[in-house]
Design a protein around this motif. Structure first.
Motif, short mmCIF file in Angstrom:
data_model
loop_
_atom_site.label_atom_id
_atom_site.label_comp_id
_atom_site.label_asym_id
_atom_site.label_seq_id
_atom_site.Cartn_x
_atom_site.Cartn_y
_atom_site.Cartn_z
N THR A 96 0.84 -1.19 0.00
CA THR A 96 0.00 0.00 0.00
C THR A 96 0.88 1.24 0.00
OG1 THR A 96 -1.55 -1.21 1.36
CG2 THR A 96 -1.84 1.15 1.29
N SER A 97 1.94 1.19 0.80
CA SER A 97 2.85 2.33 0.89
C SER A 97 3.41 2.68 -0.49
CB SER A 97 3.99 2.02 1.86
OG SER A 97 3.49 1.55 3.08
N PHE B 275 -4.55 4.18 9.09
CA PHE B 275 -3.31 3.42 9.26
C PHE B 275 -2.12 4.38 9.04
CE2 PHE B 275 -0.12 0.23 7.91
CZ PHE B 275 -0.23 -0.65 8.99
N ASP C 54 -8.70 3.60 1.69
CA ASP C 54 -7.84 2.49 2.10
C ASP C 54 -8.75 1.33 2.51
OD1 ASP C 54 -6.20 0.66 3.30
OD2 ASP C 54 -5.31 2.03 4.75
N TYR D 109 -7.81 -1.83 2.87
CA TYR D 109 -6.99 -2.99 3.23
C TYR D 109 -7.69 -3.89 4.23
CZ TYR D 109 -2.35 -5.05 2.89
OH TYR D 109 -1.30 -5.86 2.58
N GLN D 110 -8.46 -3.28 5.16
CA GLN D 110 -9.13 -4.08 6.19
C GLN D 110 -10.57 -4.44 5.81
OE1 GLN D 110 -8.11 -5.74 8.58
NE2 GLN D 110 -6.24 -4.84 9.38
N LYS E 104 -4.71 -10.07 4.14
CA LYS E 104 -5.58 -10.31 5.30
C LYS E 104 -6.82 -11.12 4.90
CE LYS E 104 -3.71 -6.01 7.03
NZ LYS E 104 -3.08 -6.29 8.32
C1 LIG Z 1 -5.66 -0.22 7.06
C2 LIG Z 1 -4.33 -0.72 6.56
N1 LIG Z 1 -3.75 -0.13 5.50
C3 LIG Z 1 -2.57 -0.57 5.00
C4 LIG Z 1 -1.91 -1.64 5.57
C5 LIG Z 1 -0.62 -2.17 5.01
O1 LIG Z 1 0.24 -1.25 4.42
P1 LIG Z 1 1.45 -1.79 3.54
O2 LIG Z 1 0.88 -2.57 2.39
O3 LIG Z 1 2.18 -0.57 3.07
O4 LIG Z 1 2.31 -2.66 4.42
C6 LIG Z 1 -2.48 -2.30 6.67
C7 LIG Z 1 -1.78 -3.45 7.29
O5 LIG Z 1 -1.89 -3.79 8.41
C8 LIG Z 1 -3.72 -1.82 7.17
O6 LIG Z 1 -4.31 -2.43 8.22
#
Ligand SMILES: Cc1ncc(COP(=O)(O)O)c(C=O)c1O
Length: 375
Positions: free
Chosen positions: A82-83, A108, A182, A184-185, A208
């Protein structure tokens, strides 16, 4: 749906009571089979597997992820994290006229860090009134003509709350700001439709709830933005004529792959496809129903055991990421692990996250051990 039949797909469930899918989804036999195929192709073809097989797998993964979130063909890019995805996307904006990035206090950290290190960018963090989610009207009120980007989580990693998006998306559109979600969750546990959410961009990854393992992230960018956004961080996977190997001329691809950088993690591409096979076979809507049932069962059991829960008041805004206030979360997680129960902690909380493959009985055992009773 016979949910318990799915348990045979996940060897970890035979070894532990696994309740930590919001950190790392369980590895499936389906993902392992995909990884084995990758290894076999590596043995058989060597480098030509890239052309014979693996470029098609990248395309398959982009298409499958796009279909899951209501995106069109050509709106998905693969990234290392994601970063990385946000770094490339964030490099495509001119902050001299609009210098503000509005985000949520509960996001996050990596989301905030992107903009904090960017010269000339002012980060506006919208506070949470209840510590659980963000008042969408309050967030909308923070958006104006100075706002370049608005960013917020779909599901918060510390509360599990599903964020209301309507007023935020509407304010971003009205003021000409770019709206990033975002997810991701949420991806894999909560249905996502980029149209309904009003997202200009959305980031997520297979780690996840999508059961695909570490090493990859997905970036959706709405088609209407693709031509105007030119990243200033790039790589050969973004080049229109990638295999011309031309060091003099560079042109971006027309589609979202213009946000890609270099060689993606192929083992993860394969495990991610294996996880996606399962998610697509079941469907995110049934998964959401199943996970809501598990979550509500857990909350009833927690209450009966005299334990608190911190999360959304309204069940429809709750996801399967559940926070339990605890005076010694690290100790509690260790004691649970001693009983073969895997959860994790965040400061002040035990964090437990069942997925469709878990059972009521597993949650009962978790509560019993956490409450210090049987087990
Ligand atoms: C809400 C959220 N965004 C992003 C990430 C991960 O970021 P990255 O892919 O840069 O490690 C996480 C991981 O725990 C997350 O919970």
């Amino acid at each position: 749906m016979n949910w318990t039949e799915w348990r045979a797909e996940f060897p970890i469930l035979e070894r532990t009571t696994y309740l930590n899918s919001c950190s790392l989804g369980a590895l499936s036999r389906s993902a392992l089979a995909r990884i084995e195929t990758f290894h076999e192709e590596w043995h058989t073809y060597g480098a030509s597997a890239w052309y014979e097989r693996w470029m098609d797998r990248l395309a398959e993964l982009r298409t499958r992820v796009g279909a899951m979130i209501g995106a069109q063909d050509g709106e998905i890019a693969l990234a290392a994290s994601t970063s990385a995805a946000l770094s490339v996307l964030g490099s495509a904006f001119d902050y001299s006229k609009r210098n503000r990035v509005v985000l949520a206090e509960l996001d996050f950290p990596t989301v905030a860090y992107q903009w904090m290190v960017r010269p000339g960018v002012e980060v506006v963090r919208v506070p949470s009134d209840d510590g659980v989610s963000i008042d969408a009207e309050r967030m909308a009120a923070a958006i104006d003509e100075r706002t370049a980007i608005v960013s917020i989580s779909h599901v918060f990693f510390t509360t599990g709350a599903i964020q209301e998006m309507g007023p935020i998306a509407e304010a971003a559109r009205r003021h000409g700001a770019f709206f990033i979600i975002d997810a991701y969750q949420s991806a894999g546990q909560v249905p996502i439709d980029v149209e309904t959410l009003g997202a200009d961009a959305l980031v997520t990854g297979p780690l996840k709830w999508l059961l695909g393992g570490p090493g990859l992230a997905y970036l959706y960018v709405r088609d209407e933005w693709l031509h105007s956004l030119q990243p200033t961080i790039t790589g050969w996977f973004a080049a229109r004529r990638q295999f011309d190997f031309d060091i003099h001329d560079f042109e971006f691809r027309d589609d979202a792959r213009r946000f890609e950088l270099g060689t993606p993690s192929l083992p993860t591409v394969h495990s991610a496809l294996g996880g996606q096979d399962i998610i697509d076979r079941i469907g995110v809507v049934p998964i959401r129903e199943r996970n809501s049932d598990l979550t509500e069962h857990l909350l009833v059991r927690l209450e009966a055991a005299g334990l608190q829960f911190r999360g959304a008041a309204d069940a429809s805004a709750r996801s399967a990421l559940v926070m339990i206030p605890h005076e010694d979360p690290v100790g509690a997680v260790q004691r649970l692990a001693d009983h073969g129960i895997i959860v994790d902690s965040r400061p002040g909380y035990v964090r437990v996250s069942p997925h469709f493959y878990n059972t009521h009985a597993e949650l009962d055992r978790f509560v019993d051990v956490l409450a210090g009773g049987r087990g």
